[in-house]
Scaffold this active site. Structure first.
Site, PDB file in Angstrom:
ATOM      1  CG  HIS A 441     -35.614  11.848  14.242  1.00  0.00           C
ATOM      2  ND1 HIS A 441     -36.046  12.314  13.722  1.00  0.00           N
ATOM      3  CD2 HIS A 441     -35.215  10.699  13.079  1.00  0.00           C
ATOM      4  CE1 HIS A 441     -36.438  13.137  12.450  1.00  0.00           C
ATOM      5  NE2 HIS A 441     -36.485  11.604  11.747  1.00  0.00           N
ATOM      6  NE  ARG A 540     -30.635   3.593   3.842  1.00  0.00           N
ATOM      7  CZ  ARG A 540     -29.113   4.167   3.986  1.00  0.00           C
ATOM      8  NH1 ARG A 540     -28.862   5.793   3.851  1.00  0.00           N
ATOM      9  NH2 ARG A 540     -28.162   3.418   4.641  1.00  0.00           N
ATOM     10  NE  ARG A 587     -32.164  -0.205   0.038  1.00  0.00           N
ATOM     11  CZ  ARG A 587     -31.596  -0.370   1.053  1.00  0.00           C
ATOM     12  NH1 ARG A 587     -30.613  -1.007   1.273  1.00  0.00           N
ATOM     13  NH2 ARG A 587     -31.968   0.330   2.015  1.00  0.00           N
ATOM     14  CD  GLU A 684     -29.120  -6.916   1.214  1.00  0.00           C
ATOM     15  OE1 GLU A 684     -29.847  -5.403   1.660  1.00  0.00           O
ATOM     16  OE2 GLU A 684     -29.564  -7.091   0.259  1.00  0.00           O
ATOM     17  N   GLY A 706     -24.346  -5.701   1.659  1.00  0.00           N
ATOM     18  CA  GLY A 706     -24.706  -5.400   2.979  1.00  0.00           C
ATOM     19  C   GLY A 706     -24.593  -5.420   3.721  1.00  0.00           C
ATOM     20  CB  THR A 707     -21.416  -5.495   6.177  1.00  0.00           C
ATOM     21  OG1 THR A 707     -21.928  -3.988   6.020  1.00  0.00           O
ATOM     22  CG2 THR A 707     -20.356  -5.855   5.857  1.00  0.00           C
ATOM     23  CG  ASN A 708     -25.682  -2.710   8.587  1.00  0.00           C
ATOM     24  OD1 ASN A 708     -24.683  -2.408   8.323  1.00  0.00           O
ATOM     25  ND2 ASN A 708     -26.722  -1.789   8.340  1.00  0.00           N
ATOM     26  CG  ASP A 709     -30.228  -6.697   6.177  1.00  0.00           C
ATOM     27  OD1 ASP A 709     -30.853  -7.149   7.037  1.00  0.00           O
ATOM     28  OD2 ASP A 709     -30.357  -6.024   5.442  1.00  0.00           O
ATOM     29  CB  CYS A 756     -23.747   0.486   0.425  1.00  0.00           C
ATOM     30  SG  CYS A 756     -25.031  -0.607   0.212  1.00  0.00           S
TER      31      CYS A 756
END
Length: 819
Positions: A441, A540, A587, A684, A706-709, A756
């Protein structure tokens, strides 16, 4: 023999992190790519899970193992309340951990020591031990021996815990000999999952202790004559045409740990010209313990090899080039600059690759930054996590309750940072942590904020005291005593040179496919704009809204809506101004319920079993229109100041009605979609991709994948579930078909397409997207330049392919005419 708990490197790929951890998966990937990796196998995470869930112990067993310790502190409480019958080790572990206050360092140390002692003292189940013995025997027989020396390394498997975050927390054992010793070291690796540091890190990051497992890598030991580390892009200058090699005598542990100052060689890719050599004084080296025949010891080079070896060049020029070419091969395989550990074996003289991981700290820096500062005293060394120089007064804190102690320009020193410390991190001149790695982090946020950071120093909070003054070199990972004027002056010159208009940068590559940037915090807008990105593909809302320190709905209900609107408007304007006239796509809020619940005033948030499939995105926005209304009011304020480069992007859209209702809320505050702002949606949910034509007809200007979701929802895979995470693949044919369909339909209607998600920062995915005809790709700030290069290369390939095709067609027509 059919193995249940063993996987050979040949059976593994990079997707197998949940099964064998990052180290194991990478070694398998390289083995199958033909890289010279010493052979070996992994004791899978399933073995650790089986061990803690199936080995049962009674109260009497615990008392026998711990002796007097069983009568003290937490373990005494656990024993007093435990049932008489034997129960799984996992239950004992969780009972101890659940009673542990991780902020009480003494209690944390004592309780984790008890867990480690239990793990090390219990016999490994025969079904696991027998497989390890057989695999070790097979590995030894490959070399015509009954027993060979191996290295046994820990490999954490929870996918959402980056491997580098465990640097120095789990164990590595070198020159292990014999099956029984291997079994003992595997158990010690398992036990190292419960060091105080690793336990504290997981607790502070909110990870479930019961769902983090450990794999052990067992690999033939390289009897290193010379070894070291190489970066396939110069980490100091960010020059991707240069390879930096560090080399020293003996085993690589001396280089990795920083115990020795290694030789440094700079090689130019392609020409393989050795541009620079710095031959260091190599005072110590790590070797196999000559007395015991096992393990390692650190010895003086002058005594072990001879005085002349201290300042002797480690690698010959031929070896320097061989190492560099191998690095280039590995980088080409992964599609990203790599941090590689290598070694030459004195037994066969061959080059071997021990480990490779992506370089995460590439930044634009000046070469002046790393000049030696002879007069300054180095008091701490760690990992250079965020480049640059920072100096100031030290403030040591141990948790987020103390962040108000950190004032503007202070140097923040802590065990490790967490999201609650971000306000203090923003004020800091530099950051120093005891723990963490280049993907921790502290490292990620520091890089995004542009604040110099040194992580993994191990003892910063012990050596430094509030009120001390230090200078931090985030490029080299060094902390100097006092204010080093020469470094501070260089920093001022650098800042002056980097100021807007101070210098004209080299002309950026011009691409038909726009390359945009993702921005999480307004504070990084100027730095993000300096990447030369063609706009912001994702701004974001979460950080801006969550930074108010209170649940936003409660904030509004308390009559503080204007305060929230002002806060949002200020952040949005900062980004819009930095990029003007380039587009900025904001967003709307997409925080899941678990993030809201942790905020003051979030007690009424619903408990959802899977928040990512729950009440978030536009679903929540329409259910709580007061929040969406506040966001639109903030955007309107910014638009009224003349910023006409803003777009609104709605997350998690699955139905045209959601677009219609969101527009109604926007118009209710005087914000006109398509006129005042561009209007778009995230793709998504597979439903959105399938009905894209219906969504377009409702009125949108752009879409962003939103390729992650999208990947998780298409493949029904939870990336956080270690049993199925290996199946997660953004390039799965089903995912690509959805993307291709959306792009095709959008082109027909003149709707702009972008991406993104994390895939936007992946060179492999970028190449695919260019060929699919996407209009823009939005990447993380540190990946913008690389993605632009990849896009330019792929566009040139497409043009060349088209030209060749046209040429061949013309030649065929000519032949038909002639014959």
């Amino acid at each position: 023999m059919a193995y249940r708990f063993i996987k050979w490197f040949e059976e593994l790929r990079k997707e197998d992190v949940p099964l064998v951890g990052g180290k194991g998966a990478n070694l398998g990937e390289m083995t199958n790519a033909g890289i010279p990796v010493p052979p070996g196998f992994c004791v899978t995470a399933e073995a650790y899970k089986y061990f803690v869930e199936n080995v049962k112990i009674s109260k009497e067993d615990v008392k026998r193992i711990l002796g007097e310790k069983a009568n003290k502190g937490t373990i005494a409480e656990v024993l007093a309340q435990a049932p008489d019958e034997p129960r799984p080790l996992q239950e004992w572990i969780m009972d101890i951990i659940n009673r542990t206050n991780v902020d009480d360092s003494k209690q944390l140390q004592e309780n984790t020591a008890v867990i480690r002692e239990l793990i090390k003292s219990l016999d490994m189940p025969a079904e696991i031990a027998d497989e390890i013995k057989q695999a070790y025997k097979e590995l030894s027989q490959r070399f015509g021996k009954d027993e060979i020396y191996v290295a046994v390394r820990s490999s954490a498997t929870a996918e959402d815990l980056p491997e580098a975050s465990f640097a120095g927390q789990q164990e590595t054992y070198l020159d292990v000999l014999g099956a029984d010793d291997v079994i003992d070291k595997v158990k010690r690796c398992w036990a190292s999952l419960w060091t105080a540091r690793a336990t504290f890190y997981r607790a502070k990051q909110g990870f479930d202790h019961s769902k983090v497992y450990l794999s052990a890598v067992v690999q033939k030991m390289v009897n290193s004559e010379k070894s070291g580390v190489m970066f396939t892009a110069n980490p100091v200058t960010n020059n991707r045409n240069e390879i930096m090699i560090n080399a020293s005598w003996g085993l690589g542990e001396a280089v990795v740990s920083g115990a020795v100052t290694p030789d440094e060689y700079i090689v130019e890719k392609g020409t393989w010209k050795i541009k620079e050599k710095v031959i260091a004084k190599k005072e110590v080296m790590v070797i196999r313990n000559p007395e015991t025949g096992k393990g390692t010891v650190t010895v003086k080079v002058a005594e072990y090899l001879g005085p002349e070896w201290v300042e002797k060049q480690v690698l010959t020029d031929e070896q320097i080039i061989e190492v560099a070419k191998m690095g280039q091969k590995i980088e080409e395989h992964y599609g990203w600059p790599q941090d590689i550990e290598w070694a030459y074996d004195k037994d066969d003289g061959k080059l071997y690759i021990v480990q490779s991981r992506p370089v995460t700290t590439l930044k634009e820096t000046t070469t002046e930054e790393v000049e030696e500062v002879e007069e300054a005293e180095v008091i701490l060394k760690g990992l250079g996590a965020s480049p640059g120089i920072g100096a100031g007064r030290v403030v040591v804190i141990f948790d987020a309750s103390e962040i108000d102690k950190v004032k503007e320009g202070d140097v923040l020193v802590t065990t490790m940072t967490n999201p609650d410390m971000v306000p203090a991190m923003k004020r800091a001149a530099a950051i120093i942590t005891d723990e963490g790695g280049r993907t921790s982090h502290a490292a990620i946020v520091s890089r995004e904020l542009g604040i110099p950071a040194v992580v993994g120093t191990k003892e910063a909070t012990k050596k430094l005291k509030t009120g001390d003054y230090v200078t931090v070199d985030g490029t080299r990972g060094l902390v100097y005593k006092g204010i080093v004027k020469s470094l501070v002056e260089k920093k001022k010159k650098e800042e002056a040179a980097a100021a807007p208009g101070a210098a004209v940068a080299a002309a950026p590559l011009v691409t038909g496919t726009l390359v945009k940037v993702n921005v999480s915090m307004p504070e990084v807008a100027e730095r993000a704009a300096a990447t030369g990105a063609d706009g912001v593909g994702l701004l974001r809302a979460e950080h801006m809204i969550l930074s108010i320190g209170q649940h936003p709905v409660k904030f509004i209900k308390e009559g503080k809506e204007e305060e929230l609107v002002e806060k949002l408007a200020e952040g949005i304007e900062k980004v819009a101004a930095a990029f003007y006239p380039r587009p900025v796509w904001y967003r709307t809020l997409d925080a899941p319920t678990n993030e809201f619940r942790e905020m003051p005033g979030g007690e009424d948030e619903p408990e959802e079993r899977n928040p990512m499939l729950g009440w978030r995105g536009i679903r929540r926005g329409l259910d709580q229109p007061e929040l969406l209304r506040a966001e639109f009011k903030a955007i309107k304020k910014v638009v009224e100041k003349g910023y006409n480069n803003i777009g609104v992007m709605l997350p998690l859209v699955s139905h045209p009605e959601q677009i219609r209702k969101a527009k109604e809320i926007a118009r209710s505050v005087g914000l006109e979609p398509h006129k005042d702002v561009a209007w778009g949606i995230m793709i998504e949910v597979p439903a959105a991709a399938i009905i894209i034509e219906d969504l377009i007809k409702e009125g949108i200007d752009f879409v962003s994948f939103g390729t992650n979701d999208l990947t998780q929802y298409t493949l029904a895979i939870d990336r956080d579930n270690e049993r199925v995470a290996k199946l997660y693949d953004e390039t799965h044919p089903a995912v690509l078909k959805l993307i291709k369909h959306v792009i095709k339909v959008c082109k027909r209607y003149g709707v702009e397409t972008s991406i993104c998600g994390q895939a936007g920062s992946d060179p492999k995915m970028a190449r695919i997207l260019v060929r699919l005809g996407i209009d823009s790709i939005s990447a993380n700030p540190d990946a913008v330049q690389l993605i632009r290069q990849v896009v330019a290369q792929e566009e040139r390939k497409l043009m060349l392919e088209a030209a060749r095709k046209r040429l061949f067609e013309e030649e065929e027509e000519e032949e038909e005419f002639l014959f």
